[in-house]
Design a protein around this motif. Structure first.
Motif, short mmCIF file in Angstrom:
data_model
loop_
_atom_site.label_atom_id
_atom_site.label_comp_id
_atom_site.label_asym_id
_atom_site.label_seq_id
_atom_site.Cartn_x
_atom_site.Cartn_y
_atom_site.Cartn_z
N ILE A 110 -17.01 10.04 -16.31
CA ILE A 110 -17.80 9.94 -15.07
C ILE A 110 -17.42 8.66 -14.31
N ILE A 111 -17.32 7.54 -15.03
CA ILE A 111 -16.96 6.28 -14.38
C ILE A 111 -15.54 6.35 -13.82
N LEU A 112 -14.61 6.96 -14.58
CA LEU A 112 -13.24 7.08 -14.10
C LEU A 112 -13.18 7.93 -12.82
N PHE A 113 -13.91 9.04 -12.81
CA PHE A 113 -13.91 9.93 -11.64
C PHE A 113 -14.53 9.24 -10.43
N THR A 114 -15.66 8.57 -10.62
CA THR A 114 -16.34 7.93 -9.49
C THR A 114 -15.52 6.77 -8.93
N ASP A 115 -14.94 5.95 -9.80
CA ASP A 115 -14.15 4.82 -9.32
C ASP A 115 -12.87 5.28 -8.60
N MET A 116 -12.32 6.41 -9.03
CA MET A 116 -11.07 6.88 -8.45
C MET A 116 -11.27 7.58 -7.11
N PHE A 117 -12.36 8.37 -6.98
CA PHE A 117 -12.53 9.21 -5.79
C PHE A 117 -13.65 8.75 -4.87
N VAL A 118 -14.63 8.02 -5.37
CA VAL A 118 -15.73 7.58 -4.50
C VAL A 118 -16.00 6.09 -4.66
N GLY A 119 -15.12 5.39 -5.32
CA GLY A 119 -15.35 3.97 -5.55
C GLY A 119 -14.86 3.09 -4.41
N PHE A 120 -14.80 1.78 -4.70
CA PHE A 120 -14.45 0.80 -3.67
C PHE A 120 -13.01 0.96 -3.20
N HIS A 121 -12.11 1.29 -4.12
CA HIS A 121 -10.68 1.41 -3.78
C HIS A 121 -10.27 2.84 -3.40
N SER A 122 -11.19 3.77 -3.39
CA SER A 122 -10.83 5.16 -3.13
C SER A 122 -10.28 5.43 -1.73
N PRO A 123 -10.70 4.69 -0.65
CA PRO A 123 -10.15 5.00 0.67
C PRO A 123 -8.63 4.93 0.74
N HIS A 124 -8.01 3.99 0.01
CA HIS A 124 -6.56 3.90 0.03
C HIS A 124 -5.92 5.15 -0.59
N GLY A 125 -6.52 5.64 -1.67
CA GLY A 125 -6.00 6.86 -2.28
C GLY A 125 -6.16 8.08 -1.38
N TRP A 126 -7.31 8.17 -0.69
CA TRP A 126 -7.51 9.29 0.23
C TRP A 126 -6.54 9.23 1.40
N GLU A 127 -6.21 8.03 1.87
CA GLU A 127 -5.23 7.90 2.95
C GLU A 127 -3.87 8.45 2.51
N VAL A 128 -3.46 8.10 1.29
CA VAL A 128 -2.17 8.60 0.79
C VAL A 128 -2.20 10.12 0.67
N ILE A 129 -3.33 10.68 0.17
CA ILE A 129 -3.44 12.13 0.02
C ILE A 129 -3.38 12.83 1.38
N LEU A 130 -4.12 12.31 2.37
CA LEU A 130 -4.13 12.93 3.70
C LEU A 130 -2.77 12.84 4.37
N GLU A 131 -2.09 11.71 4.22
CA GLU A 131 -0.75 11.58 4.80
C GLU A 131 0.23 12.53 4.13
N GLY A 132 0.10 12.69 2.81
CA GLY A 132 0.98 13.63 2.11
C GLY A 132 0.74 15.07 2.53
N VAL A 133 -0.54 15.45 2.72
CA VAL A 133 -0.86 16.81 3.17
C VAL A 133 -0.33 17.05 4.57
N ALA A 134 -0.50 16.07 5.46
CA ALA A 134 0.00 16.22 6.83
C ALA A 134 1.51 16.36 6.86
N ARG A 135 2.21 15.58 6.06
CA ARG A 135 3.67 15.68 6.01
C ARG A 135 4.11 16.99 5.38
N HIS A 136 3.35 17.47 4.41
CA HIS A 136 3.70 18.74 3.75
C HIS A 136 3.67 19.91 4.73
N PHE A 137 2.70 19.91 5.65
CA PHE A 137 2.58 20.99 6.62
C PHE A 137 3.17 20.65 7.98
N GLY A 138 3.80 19.49 8.09
CA GLY A 138 4.42 19.13 9.36
C GLY A 138 3.42 18.82 10.46
N LEU A 139 2.27 18.31 10.11
CA LEU A 139 1.24 18.00 11.10
C LEU A 139 1.32 16.53 11.50
#
Length: 420
Positions: free
Chosen positions: A345-374
Motif C-alpha cells: 500500500i505504501i509503495l503504491f501510494t508513494d509511487m502514484f499519488v505521493g509527493f514525487h508522483s507528478p514527475h512520473g505522470w509527466e513521463v507517462i503522459l509524454e510517452g503516451v502522446a509520442r506513442h500515438f503521435g499527439l
C-alpha cells in the motif's frame, strides 16, 4: 487494390473458420470414439468402465485435451465467423447449404462437450490421485460455480478473519460427525490447484494474445496502407508541430557542432558549399527518421484498437476464467501478511499519488502522446496530474476503510504505524 485485399481477407477468414470448426469437430469425434470403444457409449467416468486408475488417468487426459481444443477452436471459429458475416451481407444457396453443415457439426460438438461441462460426484469420489489431467476434468469449475465462488473480500464480518478461520478449523477437527473431512480437503486442494493453473494460463493469454494481435496488425496495416501512403506523399514528414520543432532543434545543434569543431581545429575548415552539403545530408536523414516516426504513430493507433478488441473478446468469451481469476487475485492479495499488505500500500501510494508522483505522470503522459503521435498539451498534463492522483488516493482510502479495515484490521494498524 482494395477489392483484392477484401477478397483475400474473406478467403482467409473462411479458411480460418472452417479449419477451427473441423478441428473442434474432430476432437468431439475422438471423445465419442473413446465412449463407444471403452465405456459402452456412456460418459467417460470411473464407474462406466472396468479399468485401473492409471488407465483411467490416460482416458481423462485425452478427454481434457480434446475438451480444451474444442474450447479454443470454437472461440477462434466464433471470432472468424463474426468478421466473415460482417463482410458477407448477401447469402447465396451455397452459403445456406454451408450453414446447415456448420449447424450439424456445432450440434454434435455441443452434445459431446455439454456432458462434461460440470464435474460429476462419481468423478470427485473415485479419482483419488492429484494428476494434472485430474484437475482439468474431475476438479473442473463450471461457470455457475465460478460465479458463486465466495472470495475473500466477500467474507467480511465483525470479527477478524484469522480468528473466525481458526475457530472453524477447530470446530471441523473436533466434530465427531464429520466423516468427509479428508475428502473435503482433497477436493478443496484439487479446486485450488485447478484455479491457480487456470488463472496463470488466463493471465498469460490476456498478455500474449493482445501483444501478438498488436504486432501482426501493425505489420499488416503498415505494408498495406500506411507505408504506401507515405511513399506516395513524400511531402508528409511530421504529423504534429512538436515533431517538426524537434527536427529543427536537432538540425540547429548539428550545424552548431560543425561550426564548433571547425573553430577548434578538430576538423578541416569547410567551405560554404561543403557545409551546406553536410547540413542537407543531415536534413534528409532527419526527414526519413521523422517520417518513420509519423508512420509508426499512425500504425500504433490502429494496432492498439485491434489489440483492445482482442482483449475485450477474450474477456467476453471467458466469463468462467474471469470469475476464477478474480477469486484467485482476491485470495492472493488478502492472503498476504499484514506487513506485506502495508508495504504494498505504501509503495503504491508513494509511487502514484505521493509527493514525487507528478514527475512520473509527466513521463507517462509524454510517452503516451509520442506513442500515438499527439502534440504535447501542457495544460492537459497539469490538469490530469492535479485530478487523477487525487481520485486514486480517494479510491484507495475508501478501499482501506470499506474492506481492508473489516477483513484485516491488523494490516491497517501496521500500515498506519509504518506510514507515521
Amino acid at each position: 487494390m482494395f477489392n483484392q485485399i477484401l477478397r483475400y481477407a474473406k478467403r482467409s477468414l473462411n479458411r480460418s473458420a472452417e479449419g477451427a470448426l473441423d478441428s473442434a469437430y474432430q476432437s468431439a469425434l475422438k471423445i465419442k470414439n473413446i465412449e463407444n470403444e471403452h465405456f459402452e457409449g456412456k460418459k467417460i467416468i470411473f464407474d462406466n468402465g472396468n479399468y485401473s486408475e492409471r488407465v483411467f488417468d490416460y482416458f481423462q487426459s485425452e478427454l481434457a485435451s480434446n475438451l480444451k481444443n474444442i474450447d479454443v477452436k470454437l472461440t477462434q471459429f466464433k471470432t472468424s465467423r463474426y468478421f466473415q458475416n460482417f463482410f458477407n451481407q448477401n447469402r447465396s444457396d451455397a452459403a445456406e447449404y454451408e450453414q446447415s453443415i456448420v449447424l450439424e457439426k456445432l450440434n454434435f460438438i455441443d452434445n459431446i462437450s455439454n456432458k462434461y461441462s460440470q464435474p460429476s460426484e462419481i468423478q470427485l469420489k473415485k479419482v483419488s490421485n492429484l494428476s494434472f489431467a485430474d484437475q482439468k476434468s474431475g476438479a473442473k469449475i463450471s461457470l455457475e460455480e465460478a460465479e458463486r465462488m465466495e472470495t475473500v473480500s466477500d467474507k467480511t464480518s465483525v470479527l477478524p478473519r484469522s480468528l473466525l478461520r481458526t475457530l472453524n478449523k477447530i470446530k471441523r477437527e473436533i466434530n465427531p460427525e464429520s466423516k468427509e473431512t479428508e475428502e473435503e480437503i482433497l477436493s478443496s486442494f484439487r479446486k485450488s490447484k485447478y484455479k491457480t493453473a487456470v488463472s496463470v494460463k488466463f493471465l498469460l493469454l490476456l498478455i500474449i494474445i493482445p501483444i501478438l494481435v498488436h504486432n501482426v496488425s501493425k505489420i499488416t496495416l503498415g505494408k498495406i496502407f500506411v507505408d504506401p501512403y507515405f511513399s506516395r506523399h513524400e511531402q508528409v514528414l511530421f504529423i504534429n508541430q512538436d515533431l517538426q520543432e524537434e527536427a529543427l532543434e536537432e538540425l540547429r545543434i548539428f550545424e552548431e557542432n560543425l561550426a564548433l569543431k571547425s573553430l577548434l581545429g578538430l576538423t578541416s575548415k569547410l567551405s560554404e558549399e561543403d557545409k551546406e552539403l553536410k547540413i542537407q545530408e543531415k536534413a534528409q536523414e532527419l526527414a526519413q527518421s521523422y517520417r518513420r516516426q509519423s508512420a509508426n504513430a499512425i500504425k500504433n493507433i490502429f494496432s492498439d484498437i485491434f489489440a483492445f478488441i482482442s482483449f475485450a473478446l477474450i474477456l467476453v468469451y471467458s466469463k468462467r476464467e474471469v470469475q476464477i481469476l478474480k477469486s484467485f487475485i482476491d485470495e492472493l492479495i488478502y492472503g498476504l501478511s499484514d506487513s506485506a499488505k502495508a508495504f504494498l500500500i505504501i509503495l503504491f501510494t508513494d509511487m502514484f499519488v505521493g509527493f514525487h508522483s507528478p514527475h512520473g505522470w509527466e513521463v507517462i503522459l509524454e510517452g503516451v502522446a509520442r506513442h500515438f503521435g499527439l502534440p504535447e498539451n501542457r495544460d492537459f498534463n497539469f490538469l490530469f496530474i492535479a485530478t487523477f492522483p487525487v481520485i486514486l488516493d480517494t479510491i484507495l482510502k475508501y478501499w482501506i476503510f470499506r474492506y481492508l479495515n473489516r477483513i484485516s484490521p491488523s494490516a491497517v494498524a501496521t500500515y498506519k504505524n509504518m506510514n507515521e
